[in-house]
Design an enzyme around this catalytic site. Structure first.
Site, PDB file in Angstrom:
ATOM      1  CG  ASP A  64      -2.006  -1.137   1.050  1.00  0.00           C
ATOM      2  OD1 ASP A  64      -1.847  -1.904   0.214  1.00  0.00           O
ATOM      3  OD2 ASP A  64      -2.884  -1.289   1.887  1.00  0.00           O
ATOM      4  CB  CYS A  99      -2.160  -2.836   5.409  1.00  0.00           C
ATOM      5  SG  CYS A  99      -3.658  -1.842   5.144  1.00  0.00           S
ATOM      6  CE  LYS A 114      -3.952  -4.360   1.200  1.00  0.00           C
ATOM      7  NZ  LYS A 114      -4.439  -3.372   2.145  1.00  0.00           N
TER       8      LYS A 114
END
Length: 208
Positions: free
Chosen positions: A14, A157, A112
């Site tokens: 990310d 995450c 995601k």
């Protein structure tokens, strides 16, 4: 015949504009992970990027709950959910990877959080802990047994990706200087302790 799981993959989590300075959910010094990621992507033949990819009506956004403040919590069918500022909306500039990230080196991008009703922190599963992203199957087919992980944010995450990777039987190395955290009410220290306790090895990028 199944491939022997003796290979290593780099998982870059990310590294997107909304998680970097100036973004909608900026992580302090989030852009500092970019040169670390680029250096390691040049060193490892197999690298995978994950990307938050939310619809505008995502249930994890505080704006989609009347009267809810960002960073408050609510109960979802799968458990307690932090309500985030609206971020990484599909096709938006905030959802794009940081412009300095050398994305062309990656062999795969895992998107995601695209289902409106459920959030997804981990590179492997959505937050119901049951719905897979497909990453595990991809890595197993390639004989990957060791994961080197870095990215944003350490306590959400990255943490969930590391813990799930360990639970799935991978050896996991966390690149300490390649991560930055949000730290909600002590979440950063708790995440670091949990990853160590579950078996993650911590390393500095120069040692890899």
């Amino acid at each position: 015949m199944a491939a022997t799981r003796d290979k290593t993959a780099l998982i870059v989590i990310d590294v997107q504009n909304d998680f970097c300075p100036g973004g909608a959910l900026a992580v302090g010094e989030g852009d500092a992970v970019v040169p670390v990621a680029n250096r390691l992507m040049a060193a490892y033949p197999l690298s995978v990027l994950t990307q938050d990819w939310h619809p505008a009506d995502h249930a994890s956004f505080a704006a989609n709950h009347d009267g809810a403040a960002p960073f408050s919590t609510t109960e979802m069918p799968y458990g307690t959910q932090v309500l985030w500022p609206t971020h990484c909306v599909q096709e938006s500039a905030g959802a794009a990877f940081h412009s300095d990230l050398e994305t062309g080196r990656a062999k795969m991008v895992v998107r995601k959080g695209f289902r409106p009703e459920i959030d997804s922190y981990s590179a492997f599963f959505e937050n119901d802990r049951e719905t897979p992203t497909g990453l595990d199957g991809y890595l197993r087919d390639l004989g990957i047994g060791h994961l080197v992980m870095l990215g944003l944010a350490t306590d959400f995450c990255v943490h969930d990706s590391v813990v799930d990777g360990l639970a799935l039987g991978y050896r996991v190395t966390l690149v300490e200087d390649g991560c930055r955290g949000i730290d909600l009410d002590g979440s950063l220290d708790a995440a670091l302790a949990d990853m160590r306790e579950k078996g993650a090895v911590f390393a500095i990028s120069d040692a890899l």
